[in-house]
Design a protein around this motif. Structure first.
Motif, PDB file in Angstrom:
ATOM      1  N   PHE A  54       0.925  -1.365   0.004  1.00 52.26           N
ATOM      2  CA  PHE A  54      -0.010  -0.084  -0.163  1.00 52.26           C
ATOM      3  C   PHE A  54       1.008   0.965   0.035  1.00 52.26           C
ATOM      4  CE2 PHE A  54      -1.738   3.422   2.603  1.00 52.26           C
ATOM      5  CZ  PHE A  54      -2.792   3.937   1.733  1.00 52.26           C
ATOM      6  N   LEU A  55       1.939   1.241   0.909  1.00 57.40           N
ATOM      7  CA  LEU A  55       2.951   2.394   0.791  1.00 57.40           C
ATOM      8  C   LEU A  55       3.525   2.701  -0.527  1.00 57.40           C
ATOM      9  CD1 LEU A  55       4.012   4.542   2.298  1.00 57.40           C
ATOM     10  CD2 LEU A  55       5.650   3.075   3.432  1.00 57.40           C
ATOM     11  N   SER A  56       3.840   1.520  -1.065  1.00 51.65           N
ATOM     12  CA  SER A  56       4.366   1.805  -2.462  1.00 51.65           C
ATOM     13  C   SER A  56       3.463   2.419  -3.341  1.00 51.65           C
ATOM     14  CB  SER A  56       4.855   0.560  -3.129  1.00 51.65           C
ATOM     15  OG  SER A  56       5.355   0.384  -4.596  1.00 51.65           O
ATOM     16  N   LEU A  57       2.140   2.032  -3.483  1.00 49.80           N
ATOM     17  CA  LEU A  57       1.043   2.704  -4.045  1.00 49.80           C
ATOM     18  C   LEU A  57       0.993   3.986  -3.931  1.00 49.80           C
ATOM     19  CD1 LEU A  57      -1.527  -0.375  -4.526  1.00 49.80           C
ATOM     20  CD2 LEU A  57      -0.120   0.856  -6.551  1.00 49.80           C
ATOM     21  N   LEU A  58       0.957   4.170  -2.632  1.00 55.37           N
ATOM     22  CA  LEU A  58       0.912   5.666  -2.138  1.00 55.37           C
ATOM     23  C   LEU A  58       2.091   6.479  -2.378  1.00 55.37           C
ATOM     24  CD1 LEU A  58      -0.845   7.464  -0.153  1.00 55.37           C
ATOM     25  CD2 LEU A  58       1.020   6.840   1.943  1.00 55.37           C
ATOM     26  N   LEU A  59       2.896   6.175  -2.673  1.00 52.26           N
ATOM     27  CA  LEU A  59       4.255   7.028  -3.153  1.00 52.26           C
ATOM     28  C   LEU A  59       4.430   7.168  -4.401  1.00 52.26           C
ATOM     29  CD1 LEU A  59       6.705   6.105  -0.175  1.00 52.26           C
ATOM     30  CD2 LEU A  59       5.170   8.296  -0.351  1.00 52.26           C
ATOM     31  N   TRP A  60       4.285   6.107  -5.271  1.00 52.29           N
ATOM     32  CA  TRP A  60       4.450   5.943  -6.636  1.00 52.29           C
ATOM     33  C   TRP A  60       3.198   5.981  -7.536  1.00 52.29           C
ATOM     34  CZ3 TRP A  60       7.959   4.087  -3.344  1.00 52.29           C
ATOM     35  CH2 TRP A  60       9.251   4.572  -3.451  1.00 52.29           C
ATOM     36  N   ASP A  61       2.128   5.609  -7.181  1.00 56.02           N
ATOM     37  CA  ASP A  61       0.817   5.351  -7.785  1.00 56.02           C
ATOM     38  C   ASP A  61      -0.488   5.904  -7.279  1.00 56.02           C
ATOM     39  OD1 ASP A  61       1.794   4.058 -10.541  1.00 56.02           O
ATOM     40  OD2 ASP A  61       3.042   3.025  -9.217  1.00 56.02           O
ATOM     41  N   ASP A  62      -0.500   6.745  -6.436  1.00 57.62           N
ATOM     42  CA  ASP A  62      -1.562   6.937  -5.697  1.00 57.62           C
ATOM     43  C   ASP A  62      -2.946   7.168  -6.206  1.00 57.62           C
ATOM     44  OD1 ASP A  62      -0.479   9.538  -6.548  1.00 57.62           O
ATOM     45  OD2 ASP A  62      -1.959  10.607  -5.244  1.00 57.62           O
ATOM     46  N   GLY A  63      -2.834   7.455  -7.408  1.00 60.31           N
ATOM     47  CA  GLY A  63      -4.094   7.629  -8.298  1.00 60.31           C
ATOM     48  C   GLY A  63      -5.004   6.299  -8.466  1.00 60.31           C
ATOM     49  N   LEU A  64      -4.306   5.197  -8.025  1.00 56.06           N
ATOM     50  CA  LEU A  64      -4.945   3.698  -8.001  1.00 56.06           C
ATOM     51  C   LEU A  64      -5.743   3.656  -6.923  1.00 56.06           C
ATOM     52  CD1 LEU A  64      -2.245   1.629 -10.112  1.00 56.06           C
ATOM     53  CD2 LEU A  64      -4.404   2.129 -10.945  1.00 56.06           C
ATOM     54  N   LEU A  65      -5.180   4.350  -5.752  1.00 57.87           N
ATOM     55  CA  LEU A  65      -5.834   3.961  -4.555  1.00 57.87           C
ATOM     56  C   LEU A  65      -7.249   4.455  -4.337  1.00 57.87           C
ATOM     57  CD1 LEU A  65      -2.969   4.857  -2.197  1.00 57.87           C
ATOM     58  CD2 LEU A  65      -3.789   2.698  -2.776  1.00 57.87           C
ATOM     59  N   CYS A  66      -7.536   5.559  -4.955  1.00 51.67           N
ATOM     60  CA  CYS A  66      -8.824   6.086  -4.744  1.00 51.67           C
ATOM     61  C   CYS A  66      -9.837   6.408  -6.279  1.00 51.67           C
ATOM     62  CB  CYS A  66      -8.721   7.396  -4.186  1.00 51.67           C
ATOM     63  SG  CYS A  66      -7.854   8.754  -4.777  1.00 51.67           S
ATOM     64  N   ASN A  67      -9.188   5.465  -7.180  1.00 57.50           N
ATOM     65  CA  ASN A  67      -9.997   5.727  -8.522  1.00 57.50           C
ATOM     66  C   ASN A  67     -10.054   4.498  -9.087  1.00 57.50           C
ATOM     67  OD1 ASN A  67     -10.078   8.792  -9.065  1.00 57.50           O
ATOM     68  ND2 ASN A  67      -7.877   8.732  -8.451  1.00 57.50           N
ATOM     69  N   ARG A  68     -10.891   4.165  -9.680  1.00 58.38           N
ATOM     70  CA  ARG A  68     -10.938   2.962 -10.730  1.00 58.38           C
ATOM     71  C   ARG A  68     -10.837   3.263 -12.174  1.00 58.38           C
ATOM     72  NH1 ARG A  68     -13.198  -1.659  -8.283  1.00 58.38           N
ATOM     73  NH2 ARG A  68     -14.490  -1.327  -6.249  1.00 58.38           N
ATOM     74  N   PHE A  69     -10.090   2.547 -12.732  1.00 57.57           N
ATOM     75  CA  PHE A  69      -9.830   2.492 -14.426  1.00 57.57           C
ATOM     76  C   PHE A  69     -10.176   1.497 -15.103  1.00 57.57           C
ATOM     77  CE2 PHE A  69      -6.848   5.356 -11.878  1.00 57.57           C
ATOM     78  CZ  PHE A  69      -7.049   6.502 -12.459  1.00 57.57           C
ATOM     79  N   SER A 117      -8.980   0.295 -17.638  1.00 58.57           N
ATOM     80  CA  SER A 117      -7.800  -0.459 -18.038  1.00 58.57           C
ATOM     81  C   SER A 117      -6.311   0.157 -17.724  1.00 58.57           C
ATOM     82  CB  SER A 117      -7.744  -0.305 -19.709  1.00 58.57           C
ATOM     83  OG  SER A 117      -7.559   0.986 -20.227  1.00 58.57           O
ATOM     84  N   ALA A 118      -5.336  -0.459 -17.950  1.00 55.22           N
ATOM     85  CA  ALA A 118      -4.177   0.130 -17.728  1.00 55.22           C
ATOM     86  C   ALA A 118      -3.725   1.212 -18.552  1.00 55.22           C
ATOM     87  CB  ALA A 118      -2.853  -1.003 -17.904  1.00 55.22           C
ATOM     88  N   ALA A 119      -4.182   1.229 -19.771  1.00 54.93           N
ATOM     89  CA  ALA A 119      -4.044   2.316 -20.653  1.00 54.93           C
ATOM     90  C   ALA A 119      -4.726   3.624 -20.299  1.00 54.93           C
ATOM     91  CB  ALA A 119      -4.281   2.076 -22.056  1.00 54.93           C
ATOM     92  N   ALA A 120      -5.986   3.483 -19.623  1.00 49.51           N
ATOM     93  CA  ALA A 120      -6.764   4.509 -18.988  1.00 49.51           C
ATOM     94  C   ALA A 120      -6.009   5.215 -17.829  1.00 49.51           C
ATOM     95  CB  ALA A 120      -8.112   3.870 -18.679  1.00 49.51           C
ATOM     96  N   TYR A 121      -5.247   4.296 -16.886  1.00 53.91           N
ATOM     97  CA  TYR A 121      -4.442   4.694 -16.048  1.00 53.91           C
ATOM     98  C   TYR A 121      -3.418   5.601 -16.436  1.00 53.91           C
ATOM     99  CZ  TYR A 121      -1.406   4.928 -11.952  1.00 53.91           C
ATOM    100  OH  TYR A 121      -0.633   5.402 -10.996  1.00 53.91           O
ATOM    101  N   GLU A 122      -2.501   5.074 -17.289  1.00 57.21           N
ATOM    102  CA  GLU A 122      -1.550   5.679 -17.876  1.00 57.21           C
ATOM    103  C   GLU A 122      -1.663   7.261 -18.492  1.00 57.21           C
ATOM    104  OE1 GLU A 122       1.548   5.107 -17.599  1.00 57.21           O
ATOM    105  OE2 GLU A 122       0.911   3.147 -16.773  1.00 57.21           O
ATOM    106  N   GLN A 123      -2.988   7.221 -19.090  1.00 51.94           N
ATOM    107  CA  GLN A 123      -3.518   8.336 -19.761  1.00 51.94           C
ATOM    108  C   GLN A 123      -3.737   9.457 -18.374  1.00 51.94           C
ATOM    109  OE1 GLN A 123      -3.844   9.398 -22.771  1.00 51.94           O
ATOM    110  NE2 GLN A 123      -3.890  11.645 -21.914  1.00 51.94           N
ATOM    111  N   TYR A 124      -4.198   8.922 -17.285  1.00 53.72           N
ATOM    112  CA  TYR A 124      -4.662   9.844 -16.344  1.00 53.72           C
ATOM    113  C   TYR A 124      -3.403  10.141 -15.645  1.00 53.72           C
ATOM    114  CZ  TYR A 124      -5.197  10.334 -11.242  1.00 53.72           C
ATOM    115  OH  TYR A 124      -5.319  10.824 -10.012  1.00 53.72           O
ATOM    116  N   LYS A 125      -2.425   9.615 -15.628  1.00 49.54           N
ATOM    117  CA  LYS A 125      -1.056  10.035 -15.267  1.00 49.54           C
ATOM    118  C   LYS A 125      -0.450  11.057 -16.228  1.00 49.54           C
ATOM    119  CE  LYS A 125       1.181   6.022 -14.665  1.00 49.54           C
ATOM    120  NZ  LYS A 125       2.363   5.228 -14.297  1.00 49.54           N
TER     121      LYS A 125
END
Length: 322
Positions: free
Chosen positions: A108-123, A125-133
């Protein structure tokens, strides 16, 4: 220390080392005036929204819309919280408030520091998440002020965590969360509407998703929910509890909470479920459920000759009423 972590109940004397390190880190960063994207809440009763599962012990939030994170204890069957799944509860995402976001606190801490967008959002696909970033990187100044300065501070925090604890970014974080949830599905004996399910607890029960078959101490029987979940009779629940397995009864409680059944002003069902949990040795979960649905003070309404309406509760003084 025990008073500080009072919401941890029976886990107070075996707190996860990673949590204690995280608390220290948050305090240290606060003195440096550097933001950690997590507000720690371990010095009170924790978060208890109507959508907070009764077997989740919250430890922090992101400060937005009541979103909070906690340890999934599986009704107290998890031996060490260091091994517990981490759940995100988003009270404003009606119908989709609860989901598992990490296999343990370290990840969880890894996600919090490097990919926190995944913690409180649903995507989708992986492509949708990359676009979000990409969109976030291009948005310019944020509420934190200068985006460049903010990112430099985050990089400093990441470097600090990597140096101290060896925690780094996860490979394919989007697929990681998908895999964690697939693995969770394999571990439960019964599925529930909130997506968490109920793991085997009774002797002889396995994680084979028992499709409502029989027989251990009682039978796995699905409670038949009507289209209107508000129409539920206490006597029907008592009859159901008398023949259903422990796992089935806990699945009912999960579903009842996610369907908003306990929001009713009639607390008879809530009190019966609370008493049942205590009989099963689940006092912490019973306490959490009561905190999620606190009793409302009775109100008195008085209509004056002028047409003004006065409303007051039992706790108001005569001065308040005037």
């Amino acid at each position: 220390m025990s008073a500080y972590f009072q919401q941890f109940g029976k886990y107070t004397d075996r707190l996860p080392p990673t949590l204690l390190q995280l608390v220290e880190l948050a305090e240290e960063l606060k003195t440096r005036d550097k933001p950690l994207e997590l507000s720690m809440h371990v010095d009170d009763n924790g978060y208890h929204y109507a959508s907070t599962p009764l077997d989740v012990i919250s430890f922090g939030s992101n400060g937005c819309d009541g979103i909070h994170y906690g340890f999934l204890t599986d009704f107290g069957t998890v031996e060490h919280l260091e091994e517990a799944y981490i759940v995100c509860v988003s009270p404003m995402d009606f119908g989709d408030e609860v989901r598992i976001v990490a296999r343990n606190l370290t990840q969880f801490l890894s996600l919090l520091l490097w990919d926190d967008g995944l913690l409180c959002n649903r995507f989708e696909s992986a492509a949708a998440y990359e676009q979000y970033k990409l969109d976030c990187a291009a948005q310019g100044p944020t509420d934190y002020g200068d985006l460049v300065q903010y990112e430099a501070e985050q990089q400093e925090i990441r470097a600090l965590v990597q140096a101290r604890w060896g925690i780094g970014p996860l490979d394919n974080p989007f697929h990681y969360i998908e895999e964690v949830n697939r693995q969770r599905t394999k571990e439960v004996a019964l599925l529930t509407s909130d997506g968490l399910g109920v793991v085997p607890i009774s002797k002889g029960v396995t994680a084979a998703l028992v499709n409502l078959e029989t027989t251990f101490e009682h039978t796995h029987i699905a409670y038949v929910w009507l289209d209107d979940a508000d129409v539920i009779e206490l006597e029907d629940v008592k009859k159901y509890f008398a023949v259903a397995s422990l796992e089935s009864k806990l699945a009912f409680i999960r579903d009842a909470q996610s369907k908003g059944v306990f929001d009713d002003s009639d607390r008879s069902l809530l009190d019966y479920v609370t008493e049942s949990l205590c009989l099963w040795g689940m006092e912490d979960e019973a306490a959490h459920l009561q905190l999620s649905f606190p009793a409302q003070p009775e109100c008195t309404v008085q209509v004056l000759e002028t047409g003004m309406v006065l409303v007051w509760g039992d706790g108001d003084t005569e001065h308040d009423k005037a």
